[in-house]
Design a protein around this motif. Structure first.
Motif, short mmCIF file in Angstrom:
data_model
loop_
_atom_site.label_atom_id
_atom_site.label_comp_id
_atom_site.label_asym_id
_atom_site.label_seq_id
_atom_site.Cartn_x
_atom_site.Cartn_y
_atom_site.Cartn_z
N ILE A 74 0.83 -1.20 0.00
CA ILE A 74 0.00 0.00 0.00
C ILE A 74 0.86 1.25 0.00
O ILE A 74 1.80 1.36 0.80
CB ILE A 74 -0.93 0.04 1.23
CG1 ILE A 74 -1.64 -1.29 1.44
CG2 ILE A 74 -1.90 1.21 1.12
CD1 ILE A 74 -2.54 -1.69 0.32
N ALA A 75 0.54 2.19 -0.87
CA ALA A 75 1.19 3.50 -0.88
C ALA A 75 0.14 4.55 -0.57
O ALA A 75 -0.85 4.68 -1.29
CB ALA A 75 1.83 3.78 -2.24
N GLY A 76 0.33 5.27 0.51
CA GLY A 76 -0.57 6.34 0.89
C GLY A 76 0.16 7.66 0.94
O GLY A 76 1.35 7.76 0.61
N LEU A 77 -0.56 8.67 1.37
CA LEU A 77 -0.03 10.02 1.30
C LEU A 77 -0.47 10.80 2.53
O LEU A 77 -1.65 10.82 2.86
CB LEU A 77 -0.58 10.67 0.04
CG LEU A 77 0.00 11.99 -0.46
CD1 LEU A 77 1.44 11.79 -0.89
CD2 LEU A 77 -0.82 12.49 -1.64
N VAL A 78 0.50 11.39 3.23
CA VAL A 78 0.16 12.39 4.25
C VAL A 78 0.21 13.72 3.52
O VAL A 78 1.25 14.35 3.41
CB VAL A 78 1.13 12.35 5.44
CG1 VAL A 78 0.73 13.39 6.49
CG2 VAL A 78 1.14 10.96 6.07
N CYS A 79 -0.96 14.13 3.01
CA CYS A 79 -0.97 15.22 2.03
C CYS A 79 -0.83 16.60 2.63
O CYS A 79 -0.47 17.55 1.94
CB CYS A 79 -2.21 15.14 1.16
SG CYS A 79 -3.76 15.10 2.07
N GLY A 80 -1.10 16.76 3.96
CA GLY A 80 -1.01 18.06 4.55
C GLY A 80 -0.63 18.02 6.02
O GLY A 80 -0.92 17.05 6.73
N ALA A 81 0.02 19.08 6.48
CA ALA A 81 0.44 19.19 7.87
C ALA A 81 -0.64 19.84 8.72
O ALA A 81 -1.44 20.64 8.23
CB ALA A 81 1.73 20.01 7.97
N GLY A 82 -0.67 19.50 10.00
CA GLY A 82 -1.62 20.10 10.92
C GLY A 82 -1.38 19.63 12.33
O GLY A 82 -0.52 18.77 12.58
N VAL A 83 -2.12 20.18 13.26
CA VAL A 83 -1.91 19.88 14.68
C VAL A 83 -3.03 19.04 15.26
O VAL A 83 -3.05 18.80 16.46
CB VAL A 83 -1.75 21.17 15.50
CG1 VAL A 83 -0.53 21.96 15.03
CG2 VAL A 83 -3.01 22.03 15.42
N GLU A 84 -3.98 18.60 14.43
CA GLU A 84 -5.14 17.87 14.96
C GLU A 84 -4.73 16.64 15.76
O GLU A 84 -5.33 16.33 16.78
CB GLU A 84 -6.08 17.48 13.81
CG GLU A 84 -6.86 18.65 13.24
CD GLU A 84 -6.12 19.39 12.14
OE1 GLU A 84 -6.76 20.14 11.39
OE2 GLU A 84 -4.88 19.25 12.05
N GLY A 85 -3.72 15.91 15.29
CA GLY A 85 -3.31 14.70 15.97
C GLY A 85 -2.61 14.94 17.29
O GLY A 85 -2.49 14.03 18.12
N LEU A 86 -2.16 16.17 17.51
CA LEU A 86 -1.47 16.49 18.75
C LEU A 86 -2.43 16.65 19.90
O LEU A 86 -2.03 16.68 21.07
CB LEU A 86 -0.68 17.81 18.59
CG LEU A 86 0.64 17.75 17.84
CD1 LEU A 86 0.45 17.34 16.37
CD2 LEU A 86 1.35 19.10 17.90
#
Length: 312
Positions: free
Chosen positions: A298-310
């Motif tokens: 599987i090839a996926g993409l973390v397409c954008g940065a953000g702080v939601e996961g923090l």
């Protein structure tokens, strides 16, 4: 737009972007992955997302002097940041319209790039109407995030790198907002890897392409309920629909909470600060919305940065 257009875009934008790295998701706590999964980290891209690719290609293909009256864009956040960045580099003013649910942190970052930030409407489509009218009234250039072949060609350059970095991938999972990213990437992937499977991911609260494919034509969603501003779009463009209908094998739907959980795993386990759209590929796997065959790579993409996961 063709594969050759995307190759030309790659050459054109090469001096201005980063070749972002790929990580393999080993020991992903809480993810329970049954396949080899690789993620390309476009969250580390210039301006914080893949959007800089399309924005740069668009500006570099304009006639000299076309941006003297500035650039205008409507965005859930990432396309606006890319537009503001290229405008700043070109010495041109940028006006960015955001829906009211856009990230306040991204709005502040836009201001730091010197953009005039304006909030308009509940969703991108309403911001788009206001931005389009502003650009026409001022004679500014409107940077449409997906109904623009040069921007889509720029986005497609992500796939050129992924094919080189993950040559044995069988399945590509791509987040969808308006559809520019997946249409550009699919044009590359079906050209160089015709047997590859391409899977799109949309929020259950904004199934734009899913609804259009089901109807067999472009439709406007009667309601958008997702809180993910970067993936909220009421209507795609006909040119995007045609490419997606031709090349994309499946579109799955995930809840906002699925993307939140995936963003938290990316941060907790790998220190990857992804926005919710950036976590969509992993969310499709973790939630079971997409169940790949055992052994598929599987090839996926973390397409954008953000702080939601923090915040988890």
């Amino acid at each position: 737009m063709s594969h050759e257009d995307i190759m030309a875009a790659a050459r054109r934008i090469a001096p201005f972007i980063r070749r972002t790295p790929v990580v393999k998701l080993d020991h992903a706590t809480g993810a329970n992955l049954q396949n080899d999964v690789y993620l390309k980290l476009e969250c580390l891209q210039v301006s914080g997302s893949f959007k800089i690719r399309g924005a740069t290609n668009r500006v570099k293909t304009l006639e000299p002097g076309r941006i003297e009256n500035g650039l205008v864009a409507a965005s859930g956040g990432n396309h606006g940041l890319a537009t503001a960045y290229v405008a700043a580099r070109a010495g041109a003013p940028a006006t960015i319209y955001l829906p009211n649910n856009a990230s306040p942190l991204k709005a502040e970052k836009l201001r730091k790039w010197g953009a005039d930030v304006r909030f308009q409407g509940k969703v991108w489509d309403e911001a788009h109407e206001a931005a389009s009218a502003e650009a026409k009234a001022r004679g500014a250039f409107y940077m449409h995030p997906f109904a623009d072949a040069q921007i889509v060609s720029g986005q497609g350059t992500v796939a050129l790198e992924m094919v080189d970095q993950i040559p044995d991938a069988d399945i590509y999972i791509v987040a969808i907002g308006g559809g520019g990213l997946i249409s550009g990437m699919s044009e590359v992937l079906k050209h160089v890897k015709p047997d590859a499977r391409i899977v799109g991911v949309e929020p259950t609260g904004s199934p734009t392409l899913h609804a259009s494919l089901t109807a067999g034509r472009v439709v406007r969603l009667p309601e958008i309920t997702t809180k993910v501003a970067t993936m909220a779009c009421g209507r795609t463009d006909e040119s995007i629909y045609e490419i997606v209908a031709k090349h994309v094998d499946d579109i799955v739907l995930v809840e906002d909470a699925d993307m939140q959980k995936a963003a938290e795993v990316l941060w907790f386990e790998f220190g990857i600060a992804a926005d919710l759209s950036g976590a969509a590929s992993l969310a499709a796997l973790m939630s079971g919305a997409f169940k790949p065959p055992r052994g598929a790579r599987i090839a996926g993409l973390v397409c954008g940065a953000g702080v939601e996961g923090l915040n988890g």
